[in-house]
Motif scaffolding. Structure first.
Motif, PDB file in Angstrom:
ATOM      1  N   GLY A 136       2.813  13.896 -14.265  1.00 33.10           N
ATOM      2  CA  GLY A 136       2.639  12.742 -13.384  1.00 33.10           C
ATOM      3  C   GLY A 136       3.535  11.583 -13.742  1.00 33.10           C
ATOM      4  O   GLY A 136       4.005  10.847 -12.864  1.00 33.10           O
ATOM      5  N   ALA A 137       3.797  11.404 -15.033  1.00 35.66           N
ATOM      6  CA  ALA A 137       4.670  10.315 -15.470  1.00 35.66           C
ATOM      7  C   ALA A 137       6.141  10.653 -15.280  1.00 35.66           C
ATOM      8  O   ALA A 137       6.942   9.803 -14.882  1.00 35.66           O
ATOM      9  CB  ALA A 137       4.386  10.005 -16.940  1.00 35.66           C
ATOM     10  N   ARG A 138       6.515  11.899 -15.565  1.00 33.94           N
ATOM     11  CA  ARG A 138       7.922  12.304 -15.388  1.00 33.94           C
ATOM     12  C   ARG A 138       8.316  12.282 -13.905  1.00 33.94           C
ATOM     13  O   ARG A 138       9.460  11.957 -13.569  1.00 33.94           O
ATOM     14  CB  ARG A 138       8.140  13.690 -15.983  1.00 33.94           C
ATOM     15  CG  ARG A 138       8.079  13.694 -17.510  1.00 33.94           C
ATOM     16  CD  ARG A 138       8.618  14.972 -18.100  1.00 33.94           C
ATOM     17  NE  ARG A 138       8.639  14.898 -19.561  1.00 33.94           N
ATOM     18  CZ  ARG A 138       9.593  14.304 -20.269  1.00 33.94           C
ATOM     19  NH1 ARG A 138      10.612  13.736 -19.649  1.00 33.94           N
ATOM     20  NH2 ARG A 138       9.540  14.282 -21.591  1.00 33.94           N
ATOM     21  N   THR A 139       7.387  12.616 -13.028  1.00 39.00           N
ATOM     22  CA  THR A 139       7.662  12.537 -11.587  1.00 39.00           C
ATOM     23  C   THR A 139       7.958  11.101 -11.179  1.00 39.00           C
ATOM     24  O   THR A 139       8.915  10.825 -10.452  1.00 39.00           O
ATOM     25  CB  THR A 139       6.466  13.077 -10.790  1.00 39.00           C
ATOM     26  OG1 THR A 139       6.218  14.438 -11.152  1.00 39.00           O
ATOM     27  CG2 THR A 139       6.725  13.011  -9.293  1.00 39.00           C
ATOM     28  N   LEU A 140       7.142  10.159 -11.676  1.00 38.82           N
ATOM     29  CA  LEU A 140       7.364   8.748 -11.356  1.00 38.82           C
ATOM     30  C   LEU A 140       8.686   8.261 -11.943  1.00 38.82           C
ATOM     31  O   LEU A 140       9.433   7.530 -11.274  1.00 38.82           O
ATOM     32  CB  LEU A 140       6.202   7.904 -11.894  1.00 38.82           C
ATOM     33  CG  LEU A 140       6.325   6.395 -11.685  1.00 38.82           C
ATOM     34  CD1 LEU A 140       6.366   6.043 -10.203  1.00 38.82           C
ATOM     35  CD2 LEU A 140       5.173   5.663 -12.372  1.00 38.82           C
ATOM     36  N   ALA A 141       8.987   8.657 -13.173  1.00 37.30           N
ATOM     37  CA  ALA A 141      10.234   8.220 -13.810  1.00 37.30           C
ATOM     38  C   ALA A 141      11.453   8.696 -13.026  1.00 37.30           C
ATOM     39  O   ALA A 141      12.427   7.949 -12.852  1.00 37.30           O
ATOM     40  CB  ALA A 141      10.287   8.744 -15.244  1.00 37.30           C
ATOM     41  N   LEU A 142      11.397   9.927 -12.511  1.00 35.77           N
ATOM     42  CA  LEU A 142      12.511  10.456 -11.724  1.00 35.77           C
ATOM     43  C   LEU A 142      12.624   9.722 -10.389  1.00 35.77           C
ATOM     44  O   LEU A 142      13.721   9.424  -9.914  1.00 35.77           O
ATOM     45  CB  LEU A 142      12.332  11.960 -11.504  1.00 35.77           C
ATOM     46  CG  LEU A 142      13.493  12.696 -10.827  1.00 35.77           C
ATOM     47  CD1 LEU A 142      14.776  12.545 -11.643  1.00 35.77           C
ATOM     48  CD2 LEU A 142      13.154  14.170 -10.634  1.00 35.77           C
ATOM     49  N   ALA A 143      11.469   9.433  -9.780  1.00 39.02           N
ATOM     50  CA  ALA A 143      11.482   8.694  -8.515  1.00 39.02           C
ATOM     51  C   ALA A 143      12.090   7.306  -8.696  1.00 39.02           C
ATOM     52  O   ALA A 143      12.835   6.819  -7.831  1.00 39.02           O
ATOM     53  CB  ALA A 143      10.061   8.591  -7.961  1.00 39.02           C
ATOM     54  N   GLU A 144      11.782   6.645  -9.818  1.00 42.77           N
ATOM     55  CA  GLU A 144      12.318   5.311 -10.077  1.00 42.77           C
ATOM     56  C   GLU A 144      13.834   5.330 -10.227  1.00 42.77           C
ATOM     57  O   GLU A 144      14.511   4.348  -9.918  1.00 42.77           O
ATOM     58  CB  GLU A 144      11.663   4.722 -11.326  1.00 42.77           C
ATOM     59  CG  GLU A 144      10.205   4.342 -11.148  1.00 42.77           C
ATOM     60  CD  GLU A 144      10.017   3.234 -10.138  1.00 42.77           C
ATOM     61  OE1 GLU A 144      10.735   2.225 -10.215  1.00 42.77           O
ATOM     62  OE2 GLU A 144       9.172   3.392  -9.241  1.00 42.77           O
ATOM     63  N   LYS A 145      14.385   6.443 -10.704  1.00 44.41           N
ATOM     64  CA  LYS A 145      15.836   6.560 -10.848  1.00 44.41           C
ATOM     65  C   LYS A 145      16.530   6.718  -9.501  1.00 44.41           C
ATOM     66  O   LYS A 145      17.752   6.579  -9.413  1.00 44.41           O
ATOM     67  CB  LYS A 145      16.183   7.752 -11.742  1.00 44.41           C
ATOM     68  CG  LYS A 145      15.862   7.546 -13.210  1.00 44.41           C
ATOM     69  CD  LYS A 145      16.283   8.761 -14.023  1.00 44.41           C
ATOM     70  CE  LYS A 145      15.993   8.566 -15.506  1.00 44.41           C
ATOM     71  NZ  LYS A 145      16.386   9.768 -16.301  1.00 44.41           N
ATOM     72  N   HIS A 146      15.775   7.049  -8.465  1.00 39.72           N
ATOM     73  CA  HIS A 146      16.356   7.275  -7.134  1.00 39.72           C
ATOM     74  C   HIS A 146      15.803   6.271  -6.127  1.00 39.72           C
ATOM     75  O   HIS A 146      15.428   6.618  -5.013  1.00 39.72           O
ATOM     76  CB  HIS A 146      16.080   8.717  -6.680  1.00 39.72           C
ATOM     77  CG  HIS A 146      16.802   9.758  -7.496  1.00 39.72           C
ATOM     78  ND1 HIS A 146      16.354  10.154  -8.744  1.00 39.72           N
ATOM     79  CD2 HIS A 146      17.943  10.457  -7.256  1.00 39.72           C
ATOM     80  CE1 HIS A 146      17.180  11.061  -9.233  1.00 39.72           C
ATOM     81  NE2 HIS A 146      18.150  11.258  -8.359  1.00 39.72           N
ATOM     82  N   ARG A 147      15.739   5.010  -6.559  1.00 40.24           N
ATOM     83  CA  ARG A 147      15.217   3.949  -5.709  1.00 40.24           C
ATOM     84  C   ARG A 147      16.029   3.775  -4.428  1.00 40.24           C
ATOM     85  O   ARG A 147      15.546   3.187  -3.453  1.00 40.24           O
ATOM     86  CB  ARG A 147      15.203   2.628  -6.481  1.00 40.24           C
ATOM     87  CG  ARG A 147      13.931   2.404  -7.295  1.00 40.24           C
ATOM     88  CD  ARG A 147      12.837   1.896  -6.396  1.00 40.24           C
ATOM     89  NE  ARG A 147      11.555   1.800  -7.063  1.00 40.24           N
ATOM     90  CZ  ARG A 147      10.438   1.467  -6.430  1.00 40.24           C
ATOM     91  NH1 ARG A 147      10.454   1.223  -5.140  1.00 40.24           N
ATOM     92  NH2 ARG A 147       9.307   1.409  -7.074  1.00 40.24           N
ATOM     93  N   TRP A 148      17.263   4.253  -4.421  1.00 43.48           N
ATOM     94  CA  TRP A 148      18.113   4.102  -3.242  1.00 43.48           C
ATOM     95  C   TRP A 148      17.659   4.995  -2.091  1.00 43.48           C
ATOM     96  O   TRP A 148      18.025   4.765  -0.934  1.00 43.48           O
ATOM     97  CB  TRP A 148      19.566   4.440  -3.598  1.00 43.48           C
ATOM     98  CG  TRP A 148      19.727   5.785  -4.263  1.00 43.48           C
ATOM     99  CD1 TRP A 148      19.671   6.049  -5.594  1.00 43.48           C
ATOM    100  CD2 TRP A 148      19.952   7.039  -3.607  1.00 43.48           C
ATOM    101  NE1 TRP A 148      19.838   7.392  -5.835  1.00 43.48           N
ATOM    102  CE2 TRP A 148      20.029   8.022  -4.629  1.00 43.48           C
ATOM    103  CE3 TRP A 148      20.110   7.430  -2.286  1.00 43.48           C
ATOM    104  CZ2 TRP A 148      20.241   9.377  -4.341  1.00 43.48           C
ATOM    105  CZ3 TRP A 148      20.322   8.773  -2.001  1.00 43.48           C
ATOM    106  CH2 TRP A 148      20.389   9.732  -3.024  1.00 43.48           C
ATOM    107  N   MET A 149      16.817   5.985  -2.384  1.00 48.89           N
ATOM    108  CA  MET A 149      16.322   6.886  -1.342  1.00 48.89           C
ATOM    109  C   MET A 149      15.119   6.267  -0.643  1.00 48.89           C
ATOM    110  O   MET A 149      14.393   5.453  -1.229  1.00 48.89           O
ATOM    111  CB  MET A 149      15.914   8.235  -1.959  1.00 48.89           C
ATOM    112  CG  MET A 149      17.047   9.011  -2.612  1.00 48.89           C
ATOM    113  SD  MET A 149      16.470  10.517  -3.455  1.00 48.89           S
ATOM    114  CE  MET A 149      15.898  11.484  -2.052  1.00 48.89           C
TER     115      MET A 149
END
Length: 475
Positions: free
Chosen positions: A269-282
């Motif tokens: 759950g945390a790694r999913t959020l961390a990856l999403a934060e890296k792709h804020r441009w989407m």
């Protein structure tokens, strides 16, 4: 209150004269319709005005605004128009009904509002000014609005805010925004109480309630409090002063308080959020779907040690040595660890991510998912969309606890606290945490404690609501 016909003027006066206040209701002697005053949130004089006319006008009667309960936990506002051309009658009833409304103690008269314009699809500003603000104005609630400009803006404002000037604080945004405001509200309470904010074993309660207006993607707190994502429903719960005491966790390292929060995930759950934060441009939905699928494709366990203290019986206070003996330890590889003080309802989990806990029972749910195949892990995730058995797997363990310590193990088998170069740890050495939808990275041990009923939230206990009809097709 009987709504008279517009075409028959004489009965309007007769019906009006028959109205009386009985107990907590306004009724007509004919008993054709009764409105309980606890459901009324505003009363206004009704006037006929010409275009452009802002004051004065012909008095037509009064309008009573009530909170109407609809299906699927939804609330809406409903107007009852009472026609009467007598100035004396109208002002008499207007004053009397206003006095009754002012007698409801929990209803706010002044609110501090935070609006996050960057929330899901940037809709929070429109949600507030189009749906929420008009209802606050109708209920004669004064508001002081801050539209946040950067992450941590609400926290900075709250630290300097005189909360005695307000009856409550409201956040319009997603789970991350609400988490920041809740943390700021509780941190401000500790500062005002003279507490050491690096170490708070027994925090003081938040001085005012917190209202949650959903304008994010997941909106776990809103679903948990209202059973639905609906801005008008949330607004009316705030206006009506529906107060619900809620448990809060503190997340700390051995040396400092990290933050206050309601729930956390470590691992998937945390790694999913961390990856999403890296792709804020989407775009928001695409970003979350991409992060979920990518993290699932790269699924890997976290090696750590979990220490937890099971929930103690309240009427027995064991000696400190006995408490130490009651700590349990599990060491191994975990795909996901959830620590939740509230049920965490959402559209993807209609019973909640932690259905066996409650809003204010003084406990946390610890859900540890041990290493297993991707196929079995997906089966576990899919079960959240159903109404039962999401934990009925040999690799899933659940516990009811009051404290948890999560000790990650760095590469090479070292505990994080044993790493002498911890202060210069690389990003790889810091483990992501998902706290209420907010990303936090920490390399050392995290200690989680639950504090019963530490904050009041505007809302109701979802145990009293009908089961949510939400379903999930995301997997």
């Amino acid at each position: 209150i009987r709504k008279p016909s517009l075409s028959v003027p004489a009965p309007e006066v007769r019906v009006w004269n028959c109205l009386k206040y009985v107990g907590n209701c306004v009724v007509s002697q004919a008993q054709e319709e009764t409105i309980e005053m606890k459901d009324v949130f505003s009363v206004k004089l009704k006037r006929r005005r010409f275009v452009g006319q802002k004051k004065g006008g012909t008095l037509l009667g009064i309008t009573v605004f009530k909170c109407l309960h609809k299906e699927e936990n939804k609330l809406t506002d409903y107007a009852v128009h009472l026609n009467n051309l007598s100035e004396d009658h109208c002002h008499l009833w207007f004053r009397h009904l206003k006095e009754i409304l002012n007698g409801f103690q929990n209803r706010p008269k002044s609110l501090k509002v935070f609006v996050n314009p960057s929330s899901h699809r940037r809709e929070a500003t429109h949600v507030y000014y189009d749906q929420v603000a008009p209802l606050f104005k109708l209920a004669d609630i004064k508001t002081d609005v801050t539209v946040t400009e950067y992450e941590g803006h609400a926290l900075s404002v709250l630290k300097e805010c005189d909360l005695q000037a307000f009856d409550g604080v409201v956040c319009v945004g997603g789970d991350g925004s609400v988490s920041e405001v809740a943390h700021g509200l509780l941190l401000k309470a500790q500062i005002d109480a003279g507490k050491d904010t690096d170490y708070i074993p027994t925090p003081v309660r938040a001085p005012v309630p917190l209202g949650v207006i959903p304008a994010g993607t997941t909106n776990i707190l809103a679903y948990t409090l209202y059973g639905i994502k609906h801005a008008v429903t949330a607004t009316l719960h705030i206006i009506m002063g529906h107060i619900q005491p809620v448990d809060v966790c503190t997340f700390s390292t051995p040396s400092k308080l990290l933050r206050f929060g309601f729930s956390a995930m470590f691992g998937f759950g945390a790694r999913t959020l961390a990856l999403a934060e890296k792709h804020r441009w989407m775009p928001s939905n695409q970003r979350k779907d991409f992060a979920f699928i990518k993290t699932l494709a790269d699924l890997k366990p976290e090696e750590c040690e979990l220490s937890f203290l099971p929930l103690q019986i309240p009427h027995e206070d064991p000696p400190e040595n006995d408490i130490k003996d009651q700590w349990h330890k599990i060491q191994g590889h975990f795909l996901n660890v959830s620590i939740m003080a509230i049920p965490c309802l959402c559209s993807m989990a209609p019973r909640g991510l932690a259905p066996n806990t409650r809003l204010n029972n003084g406990s946390m749910a610890l859900i540890a998912v041990q290493n297993t195949s991707r196929t079995e892990f997906i089966k576990h995730l899919k079960r959240y969309a159903s109404m039962k058995n999401q934990f009925n797997f040999p690799f899933v363990e659940t516990y009811t606890v009051q404290e948890v310590k999560v000790q990650p193990r760095l590469k090479g088998g070292l505990d994080a606290k044993e790493d002498t170069c911890l202060n210069a740890a690389s990003a790889e050495g810091s483990h992501p945490w998902n706290i209420d939808g907010d990303l936090m990275k920490e390399a050392s041990e995290v200690h989680v404690r639950v504090h019963p009923q530490l904050i009041n939230l505007y809302g109701v206990n979802t145990d009293d609501l009908e089961s949510s009809q939400a379903t999930c097709n995301c997997i």
